[in-house]
Design a protein around this motif. Sequence first.
Motif, PDB file in Angstrom:
ATOM      1  N   THR A   1       2.736  -7.730   4.598  1.00 45.32           N
ATOM      2  CA  THR A   1       2.318  -6.359   4.331  1.00 45.32           C
ATOM      3  C   THR A   1       3.505  -5.446   4.068  1.00 45.32           C
ATOM      4  O   THR A   1       4.525  -5.525   4.748  1.00 45.32           O
TER       5      THR A   1
ATOM      6  N   ALA B   1      -2.608  -4.544  -4.243  1.00 43.45           N
ATOM      7  CA  ALA B   1      -1.947  -3.246  -4.083  1.00 43.45           C
ATOM      8  C   ALA B   1      -3.011  -2.169  -3.929  1.00 43.45           C
ATOM      9  O   ALA B   1      -4.080  -2.242  -4.558  1.00 43.45           O
ATOM     10  N   ALA B   2      -2.716  -1.161  -3.110  1.00 41.45           N
ATOM     11  CA  ALA B   2      -3.659  -0.074  -2.865  1.00 41.45           C
ATOM     12  C   ALA B   2      -2.960   1.268  -2.978  1.00 41.45           C
ATOM     13  O   ALA B   2      -1.824   1.432  -2.528  1.00 41.45           O
ATOM     14  N   GLY B   3      -3.643   2.241  -3.571  1.00 38.71           N
ATOM     15  CA  GLY B   3      -3.095   3.585  -3.705  1.00 38.71           C
ATOM     16  C   GLY B   3      -4.182   4.575  -4.027  1.00 38.71           C
ATOM     17  O   GLY B   3      -5.376   4.240  -4.025  1.00 38.71           O
TER      18      GLY B   3
ATOM     19  N   LEU C   1     -10.930   1.753   4.537  1.00 40.22           N
ATOM     20  CA  LEU C   1      -9.965   0.846   3.932  1.00 40.22           C
ATOM     21  C   LEU C   1     -10.264  -0.613   4.229  1.00 40.22           C
ATOM     22  O   LEU C   1      -9.985  -1.501   3.428  1.00 40.22           O
TER      23      LEU C   1
ATOM     24  N   THR D   1       0.810  -1.215   0.000  1.00 38.49           N
ATOM     25  CA  THR D   1       0.000   0.000   0.000  1.00 38.49           C
ATOM     26  C   THR D   1       0.846   1.269   0.000  1.00 38.49           C
ATOM     27  O   THR D   1       1.941   1.318   0.562  1.00 38.49           O
ATOM     28  N   ASP D   2       0.308   2.272  -0.623  1.00 33.66           N
ATOM     29  CA  ASP D   2       0.814   3.637  -0.557  1.00 33.66           C
ATOM     30  C   ASP D   2       0.517   4.201   0.838  1.00 33.66           C
ATOM     31  O   ASP D   2      -0.299   3.638   1.584  1.00 33.66           O
TER      32      ASP D   2
ATOM     33  N   THR E   1      -3.698   7.499   1.373  1.00 40.27           N
ATOM     34  CA  THR E   1      -4.221   6.137   1.262  1.00 40.27           C
ATOM     35  C   THR E   1      -4.287   5.536   2.657  1.00 40.27           C
ATOM     36  O   THR E   1      -5.371   5.419   3.227  1.00 40.27           O
ATOM     37  N   LEU E   2      -3.155   5.206   3.233  1.00 38.89           N
ATOM     38  CA  LEU E   2      -3.152   4.688   4.598  1.00 38.89           C
ATOM     39  C   LEU E   2      -3.451   5.797   5.606  1.00 38.89           C
ATOM     40  O   LEU E   2      -4.100   5.569   6.624  1.00 38.89           O
TER      41      LEU E   2
ATOM     42  N   ASP F   1       0.805   5.623  -8.325  1.00 37.50           N
ATOM     43  CA  ASP F   1       0.549   4.242  -7.913  1.00 37.50           C
ATOM     44  C   ASP F   1       0.151   3.339  -9.083  1.00 37.50           C
ATOM     45  O   ASP F   1      -0.053   2.140  -8.883  1.00 37.50           O
TER      46      ASP F   1
END
Length: 276
Positions: free
Chosen positions: A160, A229-231, A268, A74-75, A79-80, A236
């Motif tokens: 992670t 994958a997350a962004g 999320l 993840t970004d 994002t996070l 991203d």
Amino acid sequence: MNLVVLAEDVDSIALKNVAKLTGAREIVQITPRSFRLVAAQAHPDLARNCAAGGLDYAWLPSGRQLRDFGLFVTDMDSTLINIECIDEIADMQGLKAQVAQITEAAMQGEIDFRESLARRVSLLAGLPESALGEVYAHRLQLNPGAERLVKGLQRAGIRTVLVSGGFTYFTERLKQRLGFDYAFANELEVLDGRLTGRVLGEIIDGAAKANHLLRIRDELGLQPHQVIAAGDGANDIPMLNAAGFGVAFHPKAALRQVADCCIEHSGLDGLLDLFG
């Protein structure tokens, strides 16, 4: 493929409208916040109807479970966490608006990330290193569902990775706080307690994010379809393209086009509800 819809509080009427629109044969509850629309068919008005009903959605192969994955990347910024750290650091110099404008252009894919990073970091020259601590302690917050997401992934045995075009000062603290297995970001140069306006070592841009994903995936012996994958921004795109399942969280338009799922109404942790 099955259509899965989710929200923090699913509106039953909106859910039934989407089921009717897509010709779903059955509505099956996965979790209290998500439903599988069995045998649903694509429809050009699906995105508009889901948005009107406050629903997020994704197309998933039948039987896909969270345990089928082995890696999550993840970004960080937007994002996070809820901020772009560099914008908040710049605010300490009275330059937030100027830096934020460059940040937004980079996230939209309008200017090269490396160029944008160099321009923004140069504006921070002379700022006390303590400003980073101020941002972390008083401005940085986890986005809704972030902690539950990471814990859920860890319980499922998924490794992670936090990878960011931001700065190691923040990624290392978040790694310790949330228990990420890996963290990568840009390192700000500091001399005599002040930022020099330069970055040390490798620049973490979009290509570097994807490279870290591929390297760790291969080290773990995983296949592409086992990676999430997350962004949120254009930086991203390479990372999401390298993953088997790409999640865009409150995304910029450029990222929306390549994502398998856009989360805009849930936290999320909605990712956990997709798979049950």
